[in-house]
Write an enzyme that holds these catalytic residues in place. Structure first.
Site, PDB file in Angstrom:
ATOM      1  N   HIS A  68       5.048   5.833  11.526  1.00  0.00           N
ATOM      2  CA  HIS A  68       4.491   5.703  10.174  1.00  0.00           C
ATOM      3  C   HIS A  68       3.549   6.902  10.005  1.00  0.00           C
ATOM      4  O   HIS A  68       2.326   6.751  10.022  1.00  0.00           O
ATOM      5  CB  HIS A  68       3.757   4.362  10.059  1.00  0.00           C
ATOM      6  N   ARG A  75      11.042   3.899   3.202  1.00  0.00           N
ATOM      7  CA  ARG A  75      10.777   2.957   4.301  1.00  0.00           C
ATOM      8  C   ARG A  75      12.068   2.200   4.565  1.00  0.00           C
ATOM      9  O   ARG A  75      12.780   1.808   3.641  1.00  0.00           O
ATOM     10  CB  ARG A  75       9.655   1.987   3.946  1.00  0.00           C
ATOM     11  N   ARG A 126       0.795  -1.223   0.000  1.00  0.00           N
ATOM     12  CA  ARG A 126       0.000   0.000   0.000  1.00  0.00           C
ATOM     13  C   ARG A 126       0.828   1.275   0.000  1.00  0.00           C
ATOM     14  O   ARG A 126       0.614   2.176  -0.807  1.00  0.00           O
ATOM     15  CB  ARG A 126      -0.903   0.080   1.258  1.00  0.00           C
ATOM     16  N   THR A 127       1.762   1.374   0.939  1.00  0.00           N
ATOM     17  CA  THR A 127       2.470   2.640   1.112  1.00  0.00           C
ATOM     18  C   THR A 127       3.295   2.947  -0.132  1.00  0.00           C
ATOM     19  O   THR A 127       3.255   4.062  -0.666  1.00  0.00           O
ATOM     20  CB  THR A 127       3.359   2.572   2.366  1.00  0.00           C
ATOM     21  N   LYS A 175      26.558  -2.830   0.727  1.00  0.00           N
ATOM     22  CA  LYS A 175      28.020  -2.779   0.546  1.00  0.00           C
ATOM     23  C   LYS A 175      28.665  -1.873   1.585  1.00  0.00           C
ATOM     24  O   LYS A 175      29.844  -1.529   1.468  1.00  0.00           O
ATOM     25  CB  LYS A 175      28.354  -2.261  -0.856  1.00  0.00           C
TER      26      LYS A 175
HETATM   27  N1   CP Z   1      -0.270  -0.071   5.918  1.00  0.00           N
HETATM   28  C1   CP Z   1       0.934  -0.313   5.349  1.00  0.00           C
HETATM   29  O1   CP Z   1       1.948   0.287   5.692  1.00  0.00           O
HETATM   30  O2   CP Z   1       0.899  -1.274   4.372  1.00  0.00           O
HETATM   31  P1   CP Z   1       2.133  -1.757   3.517  1.00  0.00           P
HETATM   32  O3   CP Z   1       3.093  -2.447   4.439  1.00  0.00           O
HETATM   33  O4   CP Z   1       1.573  -2.655   2.458  1.00  0.00           O
HETATM   34  O5   CP Z   1       2.777  -0.517   2.922  1.00  0.00           O
END
Ligand code: CP
Length: 337
Positions: free
Chosen positions: A135, A107, A57-58, A86
């Site tokens: 998040h 991320r 999603r993100t 590395k």
């Molecule tokens: N909600 C969320 O962060 O989903 P993903 O891990 O699929 O990005």
């Protein structure tokens, strides 16, 4: 808050006014997300979408949001395909990749890593999740969803009762969402988890200092007047071994029978997703899929609006998106949703 050029690293940088500005901007993105209109306001801009940890999603909604504003996306996924393996530092990686991009979404599995990366970046960096820490864009889309779902039932965030359930220790979405909700008035929190996976004291302290009523429990009973039930996944990737996570999987499930037994009829069901649908976990059963109170897919859809808003604000185009509109000649079933 002046968004132009700003990093989005933590919910701590917002106040209620800046949240309202993000949400008002997100509302204005709806016609573009629904393909009723098209804008090229970010024509020529490049998003560096750096995901060093799994995501559906993100990652995709950051990319979709940028595309919907007319920009292009360059992506790297997985630590193993990065020069970080590395021994390259986050600082060097940021210096290089920020020359290739106008904004970066990232991320990474380590807490604090996205903020460290931002120190070397010459362009705004948006935190797509750093370890068990934060998040922030998920928390914004969660709060946006909560506001909309509660408004449908004639309620507001101030004075609501939210029940968070599952892995509250490692679940970064509940950490960020709790910190955002702490900015509202008289929110009641019921935090349901195995004792070993309870909400960290650092988050509980924020809620206590803001004067909210907090109940920490390992029982599902006692929250029948909750307005929101926010279910979470056992974060297997944060445990030392998968076997350790097995001890907690499936402890707090939600299905139609449990929902009807413990919650009032219109309690909104949320989950940041992914939900673990394996039989040994099945934390949010498919038998709730037709329940109109299940907001999980509306929640995921809202991620595009929130991320469009954040790009528009951080790149300084939020007020001129409509100046760059073009026609949408193709058929789209999203238009009449
Ligand atoms: N909600 C969320 O962060 O989903 P993903 O891990 O699929 O990005």
């Amino acid at each position: 808050m002046n968004f132009t050029g700003a990093n989005i690293l933590s919910v701590e940088q917002f106040d209620r006014d800046s949240i309202a500005e993000i949400f008002a901007t997100a509302d204005r993105m709806l016609p573009y997300a629904r393909r009723q209109k098209r804008t090229r306001v970010l024509d020529g801009a490049i998003l560096g979408n750096l995901f060093f940890e799994p995501s559906t999603r993100t990652r995709v909604s950051f990319g979709t949001a940028f595309n919907l504003l007319g920009g292009e996306v360059r992506e790297t996924t997985g630590m193993e395909s990065s020069a970080l393996t590395k021994g390259e530092s986050l600082y060097d990686t940021a210096r290089v990749l920020s020359s290739y991009s106008d904004v970066i979404a990232m991320r990474h599995p380590k807490s604090g890593s996205v903020a460290e990366f931002a120190q070397g970046s010459r362009v705004p960096v948006l935190n797509g999740g750093d370890g068990a820490n934060e998040h922030p864009t998920q928390a914004l889309l969660d709060l946006y969803t909560i506001k909309k779902e509660l408004a449908y039932h004639g309620h507001d965030v101030d004075g609501m009762h939210i029940c968070m359930m599952g892995d509250l220790k490692f679940g970064r979405t509940v950490h960020s969402l709790s910190r955002l909700l702490a900015m509202y008035n008289k929110v009641r929190f019921t935090l349901i988890s195995p004792r070993e996976l309870a909400m960290p004291d650092s988050v509980l302290d924020v809620l206590a200092q803001a004067g909210h009523q907090v109940t920490v429990t390992d029982q599902m009973s006692g929250s029948s007047d909750a307005d929101i039930i926010y279910q979470t996944r056992i974060q297997q990737e944060r445990f030392t071994t998968p076997q350790e996570a097995d001890m907690y999987r499936g402890k707090f499930r939600l299905n139609s029978e449990i929902y009807t037994k413990h919650y009032k009829p219109n309690t909104v069901i949320m989950h940041p997703l992914p939900r673990d649908s394996r039989a040994e976990a099945n934390e949010l059963d498919n038998d709730l899929n037709q329940n109109p109170n299940l907001a999980i897919f509306r929640q995921a859809d809202n991620g595009v609006l929130i991320r469009m808003a954040l790009f528009a604000l951080t790149l300084g185009v939020a007020d001129i998106v409509d100046r760059y509109e073009t026609e949408v000649p193709w058929f789209s079933d999203k238009r009449n949703v």
